[in-house]
Design a protein around this motif. Sequence first.
Motif, PDB file in Angstrom:
ATOM      1  N   CYS A 115       0.392   5.879 -12.823  1.00  0.00           N
ATOM      2  CA  CYS A 115       0.948   4.590 -13.253  1.00  0.00           C
ATOM      3  C   CYS A 115       0.902   3.583 -12.110  1.00  0.00           C
ATOM      4  O   CYS A 115       1.092   3.939 -10.943  1.00  0.00           O
ATOM      5  CB  CYS A 115       2.403   4.758 -13.694  1.00  0.00           C
ATOM      6  SG  CYS A 115       2.620   5.729 -15.183  1.00  0.00           S
ATOM      7  N   LEU A 150      -1.386   1.763  -5.163  1.00  0.00           N
ATOM      8  CA  LEU A 150      -1.458   0.649  -6.107  1.00  0.00           C
ATOM      9  C   LEU A 150      -2.904   0.269  -6.382  1.00  0.00           C
ATOM     10  O   LEU A 150      -3.295   0.037  -7.536  1.00  0.00           O
ATOM     11  CB  LEU A 150      -0.685  -0.551  -5.551  1.00  0.00           C
ATOM     12  CG  LEU A 150      -0.589  -1.781  -6.453  1.00  0.00           C
ATOM     13  CD1 LEU A 150       0.131  -1.428  -7.746  1.00  0.00           C
ATOM     14  CD2 LEU A 150       0.135  -2.915  -5.735  1.00  0.00           C
ATOM     15  N   THR A 201      11.846  -0.009  -6.385  1.00  0.00           N
ATOM     16  CA  THR A 201      12.106  -1.401  -6.026  1.00  0.00           C
ATOM     17  C   THR A 201      13.537  -1.782  -6.391  1.00  0.00           C
ATOM     18  O   THR A 201      14.177  -1.142  -7.232  1.00  0.00           O
ATOM     19  CB  THR A 201      11.139  -2.344  -6.759  1.00  0.00           C
ATOM     20  OG1 THR A 201      11.350  -2.223  -8.173  1.00  0.00           O
ATOM     21  CG2 THR A 201       9.693  -2.003  -6.431  1.00  0.00           C
ATOM     22  N   ASP A 258       3.157   1.301 -11.779  1.00  0.00           N
ATOM     23  CA  ASP A 258       4.567   1.294 -11.384  1.00  0.00           C
ATOM     24  C   ASP A 258       5.274   2.419 -12.147  1.00  0.00           C
ATOM     25  O   ASP A 258       5.794   2.200 -13.244  1.00  0.00           O
ATOM     26  CB  ASP A 258       5.207  -0.056 -11.703  1.00  0.00           C
ATOM     27  CG  ASP A 258       6.617  -0.193 -11.132  1.00  0.00           C
ATOM     28  OD1 ASP A 258       7.204   0.845 -10.763  1.00  0.00           O
ATOM     29  OD2 ASP A 258       7.120  -1.332 -11.060  1.00  0.00           O
ATOM     30  N   VAL A 268       2.199   3.131  -0.655  1.00  0.00           N
ATOM     31  CA  VAL A 268       2.375   2.463  -1.947  1.00  0.00           C
ATOM     32  C   VAL A 268       1.228   1.497  -2.215  1.00  0.00           C
ATOM     33  O   VAL A 268       0.697   1.435  -3.332  1.00  0.00           O
ATOM     34  CB  VAL A 268       3.728   1.724  -1.982  1.00  0.00           C
ATOM     35  CG1 VAL A 268       3.802   0.812  -3.200  1.00  0.00           C
ATOM     36  CG2 VAL A 268       4.874   2.724  -2.008  1.00  0.00           C
ATOM     37  N   LYS A 286       9.098   1.832 -13.315  1.00  0.00           N
ATOM     38  CA  LYS A 286       9.227   0.882 -14.432  1.00  0.00           C
ATOM     39  C   LYS A 286       8.695   1.500 -15.722  1.00  0.00           C
ATOM     40  O   LYS A 286       9.277   1.328 -16.804  1.00  0.00           O
ATOM     41  CB  LYS A 286       8.472  -0.408 -14.126  1.00  0.00           C
ATOM     42  CG  LYS A 286       8.562  -1.461 -15.232  1.00  0.00           C
ATOM     43  CD  LYS A 286       7.788  -2.707 -14.862  1.00  0.00           C
ATOM     44  CE  LYS A 286       7.958  -3.789 -15.930  1.00  0.00           C
ATOM     45  NZ  LYS A 286       7.513  -3.348 -17.272  1.00  0.00           N
TER      46      LYS A 286
END
Length: 292
Positions: free
Chosen positions: A156, A92, A212, A158, A88, A161
Amino acid sequence: MGSEAAAVVPSSLVQDSFAELEKQRELLTCCTLLWKELSHHFSTLERGIEIKSEALRSKRESLDASTRRTLDSLRRRELSIDGAVDLVLAKLDERRTAAVQALAASSAEADELDLAGKLRSFCTKMDFSGFFDLVVAKRKEVELLRSGLPAALGDCIDPAKFVIDAISEVFPVDKRPVKSPNDLGWACVLILESLVPVLADPELGSARPLVTRSIRERAREMATEWKEGLEQHGGIESVKPPDAHTFLQHVVTFGIIEKDDKNLYRRLVVSFAWRRQMPKLAISVGLEDSME
């Protein structure tokens, strides 16, 4: 002399003797029948005990196997945590860099992109509104959307989201100020389906989506709001097929399947069993036993 001795035996005594013998015979017959009944009864009990013992052994073996699978799954989950976190974090950084580059690109460059490029551009910039409008506008190119969405959502920062923000305008309730006559449930389902491989754990796959806690709670709140709206508007009989499909795909995608809602899932699946994706969704929400 012998005949005289026989003559002195009263006939009543002979009759009494035969009567006594008959009673003894009846008693023996009764005892024999009782013994047979008891033998059959105890044989039946023995067979019943053996069957129950075998069933208990089978259940114990099944429970042992289930326990081993659960423990193995827990060990795999524990071992996968560090790898998932590293993955992750690496993604990110990549997504942040891509987002900066996308924001720096000119609008003219964005207009020249093909459908896949435009999807990725919206995703890297986290422009969920433009992304959703593009998906809706390209309904006639649904197969291109289906093939390009997972890769685009992977860009993306996130993804979870981003998708929640994208579909929140029409799910769990349509919040658009001007509602078009076209149902947009298909777009929500398509986006939610495309998000599944993006959120999949690298070790455990889609069985554990990487979401999350805050996003999971938000997804759960959306599902709760949809269920409350369902009750207020007449129950399952009044729900539209795309809305039911969106709800089921939503709980599967974000891993928020509730045991207490199994009956609701079952009723939705049965009511719209003619939809192509329902068998797969039924298994995903834990209804595989009901399908046997």
